[in-house]
Design an enzyme around this catalytic site. Structure first.
Site, PDB file in Angstrom:
ATOM      1  N   LYS A 126       0.866  -1.194   0.000  1.00  0.00           N
ATOM      2  CA  LYS A 126       0.000   0.000   0.000  1.00  0.00           C
ATOM      3  C   LYS A 126       0.891   1.228   0.000  1.00  0.00           C
ATOM      4  O   LYS A 126       2.035   1.180   0.461  1.00  0.00           O
ATOM      5  CB  LYS A 126      -0.857   0.016   1.267  1.00  0.00           C
ATOM      6  CG  LYS A 126      -2.058   0.934   1.169  1.00  0.00           C
ATOM      7  CD  LYS A 126      -3.219   0.235   0.496  1.00  0.00           C
ATOM      8  CE  LYS A 126      -4.396   1.125   0.274  1.00  0.00           C
ATOM      9  NZ  LYS A 126      -5.588   0.360  -0.155  1.00  0.00           N
ATOM     10  N   ASP A 166      -7.171   4.375  -4.404  1.00  0.00           N
ATOM     11  CA  ASP A 166      -7.747   4.263  -3.054  1.00  0.00           C
ATOM     12  C   ASP A 166      -8.358   5.643  -2.786  1.00  0.00           C
ATOM     13  O   ASP A 166      -8.590   6.413  -3.735  1.00  0.00           O
ATOM     14  CB  ASP A 166      -6.672   3.884  -2.014  1.00  0.00           C
ATOM     15  CG  ASP A 166      -7.291   3.452  -0.678  1.00  0.00           C
ATOM     16  OD1 ASP A 166      -7.784   2.321  -0.588  1.00  0.00           O
ATOM     17  OD2 ASP A 166      -7.314   4.255   0.275  1.00  0.00           O
TER      18      ASP A 166
HETATM   19  P1  NDP Z   1     -12.978   7.944  -2.575  1.00  0.00           P
HETATM   20  O1  NDP Z   1     -11.911   8.933  -2.391  1.00  0.00           O
HETATM   21  O2  NDP Z   1     -13.549   7.725  -3.918  1.00  0.00           O
HETATM   22  O3  NDP Z   1     -14.197   8.259  -1.603  1.00  0.00           O
HETATM   23  C1  NDP Z   1     -14.022   8.304  -0.209  1.00  0.00           C
HETATM   24  C2  NDP Z   1     -15.327   8.749   0.424  1.00  0.00           C
HETATM   25  O4  NDP Z   1     -15.215   8.620   1.834  1.00  0.00           O
HETATM   26  C3  NDP Z   1     -15.647  10.214   0.142  1.00  0.00           C
HETATM   27  O5  NDP Z   1     -17.033  10.365   0.137  1.00  0.00           O
HETATM   28  C4  NDP Z   1     -14.999  10.908   1.325  1.00  0.00           C
HETATM   29  O6  NDP Z   1     -15.562  12.170   1.609  1.00  0.00           O
HETATM   30  C5  NDP Z   1     -15.263   9.928   2.431  1.00  0.00           C
HETATM   31  N1  NDP Z   1     -14.176  10.040   3.416  1.00  0.00           N
HETATM   32  C6  NDP Z   1     -12.872   9.813   3.224  1.00  0.00           C
HETATM   33  N2  NDP Z   1     -12.164  10.061   4.322  1.00  0.00           N
HETATM   34  C7  NDP Z   1     -13.050  10.448   5.228  1.00  0.00           C
HETATM   35  C8  NDP Z   1     -12.931  10.832   6.575  1.00  0.00           C
HETATM   36  N3  NDP Z   1     -11.744  10.862   7.214  1.00  0.00           N
HETATM   37  N4  NDP Z   1     -14.071  11.154   7.234  1.00  0.00           N
HETATM   38  C9  NDP Z   1     -15.271  11.110   6.595  1.00  0.00           C
HETATM   39  N5  NDP Z   1     -15.447  10.760   5.312  1.00  0.00           N
HETATM   40  C10 NDP Z   1     -14.348  10.431   4.645  1.00  0.00           C
HETATM   41  O7  NDP Z   1     -12.403   6.573  -1.984  1.00  0.00           O
HETATM   42  P2  NDP Z   1     -12.919   5.087  -2.224  1.00  0.00           P
HETATM   43  O8  NDP Z   1     -14.395   5.066  -2.378  1.00  0.00           O
HETATM   44  O9  NDP Z   1     -12.063   4.484  -3.260  1.00  0.00           O
HETATM   45  O10 NDP Z   1     -12.502   4.400  -0.834  1.00  0.00           O
HETATM   46  C11 NDP Z   1     -13.401   4.312   0.269  1.00  0.00           C
HETATM   47  C12 NDP Z   1     -12.928   3.208   1.205  1.00  0.00           C
HETATM   48  O11 NDP Z   1     -12.909   1.956   0.499  1.00  0.00           O
HETATM   49  C13 NDP Z   1     -11.514   3.367   1.774  1.00  0.00           C
HETATM   50  O12 NDP Z   1     -11.479   2.795   3.072  1.00  0.00           O
HETATM   51  C14 NDP Z   1     -10.665   2.523   0.824  1.00  0.00           C
HETATM   52  O13 NDP Z   1      -9.478   2.100   1.447  1.00  0.00           O
HETATM   53  C15 NDP Z   1     -11.619   1.366   0.592  1.00  0.00           C
HETATM   54  N6  NDP Z   1     -11.395   0.562  -0.605  1.00  0.00           N
HETATM   55  C16 NDP Z   1     -11.317   1.125  -1.847  1.00  0.00           C
HETATM   56  C17 NDP Z   1     -11.155   0.332  -2.956  1.00  0.00           C
HETATM   57  C18 NDP Z   1     -11.145   0.889  -4.331  1.00  0.00           C
HETATM   58  O14 NDP Z   1     -11.045   0.093  -5.274  1.00  0.00           O
HETATM   59  N7  NDP Z   1     -11.244   2.189  -4.541  1.00  0.00           N
HETATM   60  C19 NDP Z   1     -10.989  -1.131  -2.833  1.00  0.00           C
HETATM   61  C20 NDP Z   1     -11.160  -1.628  -1.497  1.00  0.00           C
HETATM   62  C21 NDP Z   1     -11.342  -0.797  -0.432  1.00  0.00           C
HETATM   63  P3  NDP Z   1     -14.797  13.492   1.115  1.00  0.00           P
HETATM   64  O15 NDP Z   1     -14.860  13.467  -0.376  1.00  0.00           O
HETATM   65  O16 NDP Z   1     -15.545  14.618   1.729  1.00  0.00           O
HETATM   66  O17 NDP Z   1     -13.390  13.372   1.649  1.00  0.00           O
HETATM   67  O1  2IT Z   2      -7.969  -1.426  -0.588  1.00  0.00           O
HETATM   68  C1  2IT Z   2      -7.924  -1.914  -1.739  1.00  0.00           C
HETATM   69  O2  2IT Z   2      -8.055  -3.130  -1.922  1.00  0.00           O
HETATM   70  C2  2IT Z   2      -7.753  -1.001  -2.876  1.00  0.00           C
HETATM   71  N1  2IT Z   2      -7.689   0.208  -2.682  1.00  0.00           N
HETATM   72  C3  2IT Z   2      -7.634  -1.549  -4.260  1.00  0.00           C
HETATM   73  C4  2IT Z   2      -6.234  -2.006  -4.529  1.00  0.00           C
HETATM   74  C5  2IT Z   2      -5.940  -2.431  -5.948  1.00  0.00           C
HETATM   75  O3  2IT Z   2      -4.778  -2.783  -6.173  1.00  0.00           O
HETATM   76  O4  2IT Z   2      -6.825  -2.427  -6.800  1.00  0.00           O
END
Ligand code: NDP
Ligand code: 2IT
Length: 444
Positions: A126, A166
């Site tokens: 990561k 992420d």
């Molecule tokens: P994005 O940046 O697309 O969206 C994140 C969302 O969560 C936004 O709405 C953001 O609000 C909110 N957010 C982030 N940080 C905070 C915080 N500290 N407090 C409150 N709200 C918060 O990220 P993703 O959707 O990609 O990721 C969301 C979660 O999923 C994370 O935990 C990530 O690690 C996990 N994840 C993502 C994957 C992926 O493929 N993208 C795969 C597996 C897990 P704002 O815009 O206002 O900051």
């Molecule tokens: O938390 C996760 O699994 C991710 N942000 C996706 C990682 C990836 O390599 O697609």
């Protein structure tokens, strides 16, 4: 003291000031007790738990870039290459002001077991930076991404380490990073996933984490005699994971009624309007107040509060520790049946325990959100064979992977006498494969 407790103490002592990393290690190691007790002499001799909790390496670097006013800005970049026993390091890049080494280590540690659960050959890593893409111009984001790759390129490669998106890192950032890597190295290879479709990206990668979350949730409900159709769902977050979780939930006949960002949350009793949410978040990169302004049925609230809404299913899809004990109590009091983690470690240890004690079906993130990285691995396969698969082909593989993850964690929980405890099941199923590979490869 038992081996598990000894190693937890050691990790806390060796990694001070990293509470999220301690939390992730505790969650995993405590649920590995049955398998560790069954193999204690071998694992101790191999120092297996000491080795698996110590990253292969941690890279930390300066990221200088010039903003639109001509001012030089300096951020810190990180890449933690945690474990490559079963494949090249694989995991996302988080761009958020809260990023520090402890957060990247917790995410990298989780990624080892998640990636193993996908049954695809990918190790755990990561990275990220304390850079905040919010409010920056495209040119500023490009300047940051290019500077970030100017250092990171030395450590990544299609067969070494393959970063992806992420929080804060989406298609725009991956595009700028890919372009800079290609420029420096002069090779066209699948070094990053989540790329645009015209230059090696995979169809369905954008949707994959949210869709996968729903495929696994649907299977978990089905195997417990429940149907997802007609269920009311509370979702947190309004980013990549949340948006496509909401979309797939609707396709499966359920009704998601909430979403949130870091400033507030929406309750929309008519059901979230996904097209509007995408317009606000993906196109305009705006706040949820714009969603509320454009939709009569939506109520906007400042701060947090999603888990106070009555729902059958809760899907935390924002960030770590966003669902605490009080939230868990509110969910149970409101008759919630299931919680599945779209985010990484969104539920605190106390909240997880409370939910499980109250017989809520609980799918941990390393299983429930594995669809994103699994589809990244499918993108790597397509890049290697220089072909692109159709949306339907990728989506159907994703669905098979998620259903398979559910059954593997269910079976591991049963095998070790913890039927229905999917935290134990996911950790053991993910760990066993990595442990076997580490032991087979000798001390390295
Ligand atoms: P994005 O940046 O697309 O969206 C994140 C969302 O969560 C936004 O709405 C953001 O609000 C909110 N957010 C982030 N940080 C905070 C915080 N500290 N407090 C409150 N709200 C918060 O990220 P993703 O959707 O990609 O990721 C969301 C979660 O999923 C994370 O935990 C990530 O690690 C996990 N994840 C993502 C994957 C992926 O493929 N993208 C795969 C597996 C897990 P704002 O815009 O206002 O900051
Ligand atoms: O938390 C996760 O699994 C991710 N942000 C996706 C990682 C990836 O390599 O697609």
């Amino acid at each position: 003291m038992g081996y598990v407790d000894e190693v937890i103490e050691r990790v806390i002592a060796k990694n001070p000031g990293e509470p999220e990393f301690h939390q992730a290690v505790k969650e995993v190691l405590e649920s590995l007790r049955p398998v560790v007790e069954a193999n204690e002499a071998l694992y101790r001799r191999e120092a297996l738990l000491e080795r698996i909790t110590e990253p292969d390496r941690q890279i930390k670097f300066r990221v200088p870039w010039v903003d639109d006013k001509g001012q030089v800005q300096v951020n810190t970049g990180y890449r933690v290459q945690f474990n490559n026993a079963i494949g090249p390091y694989k995991g996302g890049l988080r761009l958020h002001p809260s990023v520090n080494i402890g957060i990247i280590k917790f995410l990298g540690f989780e990624q080892i077991f998640k990636n193993s659960l996908t049954s695809l050959p990918i190790g755990g890593g990561k990275g990220g930076s304390d850079f905040d893409p919010k409010g920056k111009s495209d040119r500023e984001v490009m300047a940051f991404c290019q500077s970030f790759i100017n250092e990171l390129y030395k450590y990544i490669g299609a067969d070494e380490d393959v970063p992806a998106g992420d929080i804060g890192t989406g298609a725009r950032e991956i595009g700028y990073m890919f372009g800079q890597y290609k420029k420096i190295r002069g090779v066209y290879e699948g070094v990053l996933t989540g790329k645009g479709l015209s230059y090696g990206g995979s169809l369905a990668r954008t949707e994959a984490t949210g869709y996968g979350l729903l495929y696994l949730t649907e299977e978990m409900l089905k195997c417990n005699g429940l149907d997802i159709a007609g269920k009311t769902i509370a979702v947190s977050g309004a980013g990549n994971v949340a948006i496509y979780a909401i979309q797939k939930a609707q396709q499966l006949g359920a009704k998601p009624v909430t979403c949130s960002d870091s400033t507030g949350w929406i309750y929309d009793p008519e059901g979230i309007d996904v097209a509007l949410l995408k317009e606000v978040k993906e196109v305009k990169r705006a706040r949820l107040t714009e969603y509320a302004a454009a939709r009569k049925s939506a109520q906007y609230h400042e701060g947090r509060g999603v888990w106070t809404v009555k729902c059958d299913i809760a899907l935390p899809c924002a960030t770590q520790n966003e669902l605490d004990l009080d939230d868990a109590k509110a969910l149970v009091a409101n008759g919630c049946l299931a919680v599945a983690e779209g985010a990484n470690m969104p539920t605190t240890l106390e909240a997880t325990k409370y939910l499980q004690e109250n017989k809520i079906l609980f799918a941990p993130g390393k299983a429930a959100n594995a669809g994103g990285v699994a589809t990244s691995a499918l993108e790597m396969s397509q890049n290697s064979e220089r072909l692109s698969w159709s949306f339907e082909e990728v989506d159907s593989k994703l669905k098979d992977i998620m259903v398979n993850i559910f059954h593997n964690m269910d079976a591991a929980a049963k095998k070790y006498g913890h039927e229905g405890d999917y935290v134990v099941g996911a950790n053991i199923a993910g760990f066993e494969k990595v442990a076997t590979a580490m032991i087979a490869q000798g001390v390295c």
